[in-house]
Design an enzyme around this catalytic site. Structure first.
Site, PDB file in Angstrom:
ATOM      1  N   ASP A 172      -3.335 -33.471  -9.109  1.00  0.00           N
ATOM      2  CA  ASP A 172      -3.628 -32.220  -9.802  1.00  0.00           C
ATOM      3  C   ASP A 172      -2.534 -31.870 -10.795  1.00  0.00           C
ATOM      4  OD1 ASP A 172      -6.076 -30.836  -8.810  1.00  0.00           O
ATOM      5  OD2 ASP A 172      -5.119 -31.036  -6.869  1.00  0.00           O
ATOM      6  N   GLU A 231      -4.405 -24.434 -13.191  1.00  0.00           N
ATOM      7  CA  GLU A 231      -4.500 -23.908 -11.828  1.00  0.00           C
ATOM      8  C   GLU A 231      -3.183 -24.059 -11.078  1.00  0.00           C
ATOM      9  OE1 GLU A 231      -6.957 -24.689  -7.660  1.00  0.00           O
ATOM     10  OE2 GLU A 231      -7.347 -25.962  -9.387  1.00  0.00           O
ATOM     11  N   ASP A 266      -8.657 -27.037 -15.115  1.00  0.00           N
ATOM     12  CA  ASP A 266      -8.761 -27.284 -13.679  1.00  0.00           C
ATOM     13  C   ASP A 266      -8.661 -28.796 -13.517  1.00  0.00           C
ATOM     14  OD1 ASP A 266      -9.197 -27.445 -10.989  1.00  0.00           O
ATOM     15  OD2 ASP A 266     -10.916 -26.099 -10.964  1.00  0.00           O
ATOM     16  N   ILE A 315      -8.408 -31.024 -11.009  1.00  0.00           N
ATOM     17  CA  ILE A 315      -9.407 -31.611 -10.113  1.00  0.00           C
ATOM     18  C   ILE A 315     -10.076 -30.465  -9.376  1.00  0.00           C
ATOM     19  CG2 ILE A 315      -9.917 -33.185  -8.207  1.00  0.00           C
ATOM     20  CD1 ILE A 315      -7.443 -34.760  -8.864  1.00  0.00           C
ATOM     21  N   ASP A 316     -11.250 -30.072  -9.851  1.00  0.00           N
ATOM     22  CA  ASP A 316     -12.023 -29.050  -9.155  1.00  0.00           C
ATOM     23  C   ASP A 316     -12.664 -29.694  -7.923  1.00  0.00           C
ATOM     24  OD1 ASP A 316     -13.115 -26.375  -8.996  1.00  0.00           O
ATOM     25  OD2 ASP A 316     -15.047 -27.280  -9.455  1.00  0.00           O
ATOM     26  N   THR A 333     -11.068 -29.944  -4.906  1.00  0.00           N
ATOM     27  CA  THR A 333      -9.989 -30.790  -4.391  1.00  0.00           C
ATOM     28  C   THR A 333     -10.269 -31.265  -2.969  1.00  0.00           C
ATOM     29  OG1 THR A 333      -8.445 -29.501  -5.744  1.00  0.00           O
ATOM     30  CG2 THR A 333      -7.487 -30.943  -4.095  1.00  0.00           C
ATOM     31  N   ASP A 383     -11.965 -22.473 -13.036  1.00  0.00           N
ATOM     32  CA  ASP A 383     -13.203 -23.047 -12.491  1.00  0.00           C
ATOM     33  C   ASP A 383     -14.374 -22.908 -13.451  1.00  0.00           C
ATOM     34  OD1 ASP A 383     -12.292 -23.727  -9.798  1.00  0.00           O
ATOM     35  OD2 ASP A 383     -12.247 -21.579  -9.397  1.00  0.00           O
TER      36      ASP A 383
END
Length: 379
Positions: free
Chosen positions: A54, A79, A153, A155-156, A158, A303
């Site tokens: 991330d 994020e 974001d 890695i949405d 996660t 997001d």
């Protein structure tokens, strides 16, 4: 804007490569998971994780955009904190350095001296991906980089990325969980109004190549600015066929009153459950569901910004559910659209950027109004 879009498609593919490298090396992946605590923790989940993947992806995107568009530095938000604690308890600030070797050295300090793993990551960060085939050269939008901000974001979903369950995506069908729910999201918004104007979504784990067993990705993009609305996807058919009811995608943890109200509207077979806020909005974009409803304030600007831009390009949008329920007229849909430029100063940490009123993502205004009517007086 054409150059910015091409850059974002390229860095999103680099991000997808990093995500795949991190999953391919099992010993490396075990090192990457660190539980979030304090103000950075998403209170929706008992455990919420951040991974080095991330942080690396976020800082790589921030670095590459800042190099080509220096006027955007300071308005590229993500994020994650770029502070990471290694096994020795040392705090390391993760950044992308000028050379692959320097980046590898820095990452080795995070990975407790694991130079092999650090080199793998550094190579993915500094390697230019194959050319992204997309026709953006003729795109003309009257906006300057100095007018824009970015939400990343890295890695949405996660938790789905960490769990790593491999499921086969069936064409035309929504799949509730698995690696394919993990997305790279890059959204661009206007600094003065907060309107989303460009979005890039990369799905790193779209399918496995039968020739080598490696994962391959898929990308989506959209631009919505004034009268200009362009999307890499064709608009899905407008609404359900005559006699058919709406399909709604939800979180499995959604409030019971919402499930019951929407069951009355749509029927139980039309309520679908899936993981990841970004993936659920992508399902609406692709026409796999008509609407996404979330009554909790458990999503954030990072997001929703990118997929919101794609929905706008397709004639839809994302509204604040609480505000929309308080409106008396559907003519005010645009006044309740989510915006991305202002923090909630009454909150701390990540909660400053939460979509506190919940949300409804939709492609068709008539469908949005049906959902709002069904939920009026219930929340």
């Amino acid at each position: 804007m054409a150059e910015l879009l091409k850059l974002l498609l390229r860095v999103a593919e680099k991000a997808a490569n990093v995500a795949r490298v991190c999953r391919q090396e099992a010993p490396l992946f075990q090192l990457l998971v660190q539980e979030k605590t304090g103000d950075d923790k998403n209170k929706k989940f008992v455990q919420d994780f951040k991974t080095l993947a991330d942080v690396v992806i976020q800082e790589m995107i921030r670095h590459d955009v800042g190099v080509q568009f220096p006027e955007m530095v300071g308005f590229i938000h993500g994020e994650e904190s770029n502070k990471f604690e290694n096994g020795l308890g040392e705090n390391v600030t993760v950044t992308v350095c000028a050379t692959e070797e320097e980046t590898a050295t820095l990452l080795a300090s995070v990975l407790d001296g694991d130079h092999i793993a650090a080199s793998l990551l550094a190579r993915a960060i500094h390697q230019n991906p194959a050319t992204i085939d997309t026709d953006t050269d003729s795109l003309t939008v009257p906006l300057k980089p100095s007018e824009l901000g970015i939400w990343i974001d890295p890695i949405d979903a996660t938790s789905q990325y960490i769990e790593g369950r491999e499921e086969v995506l069936q064409e035309g069908h929504l799949s509730p969980s698995g690696l394919h729910c993990a997305l790279v999201l890059i959204g661009v918004y206007l600094r003065d109004t907060g309107e989303p104007v460009m979005g890039v979504i990369n799905q790193p784990f779209n399918y496995k190549d039968p020739t080598d067993g490696g994962w391959r990705g898929k990308h989506f993009w959209g631009v919505s600015c004034g009268d200009l609305n362009i999307c890499s996807l064709c608009p899905p058919k407008r609404g359900p066929e005559r006699g058919q009811s709406l399909s709604v995608v939800l979180s499995s943890s959604e409030k019971q009153v919402v499930k019951e109200s929407l069951t009355s509207l749509c029927g139980p077979e039309k309520l679908i459950y899936a993981s990841g806020a970004g993936y659920k909005i992508l399902c609406v974009i692709q026409g796999l569901a008509d609407v996404y409803v979330l009554s909790e304030g458990s999503t954030f600007k990072w997001d929703s910004c990118a997929p919101h831009a794609l929905l706008r390009a397709l004639g839809g949008g994302v509204v604040d559910l609480t505000k929309r329920l308080q409106c008396s007229s559907g003519a005010q849909d645009h006044l309740t659209e989510l915006t991305y430029h202002q923090a909630n100063t009454e909150c701390r940490g990540a909660d400053r950027w939460a979509n506190h009123g919940g949300l409804v993502a939709y492609r068709d205004c008539a469908q949005l109004r049906s959902i709002i009517e069904a939920l009026k007086g219930k929340l």
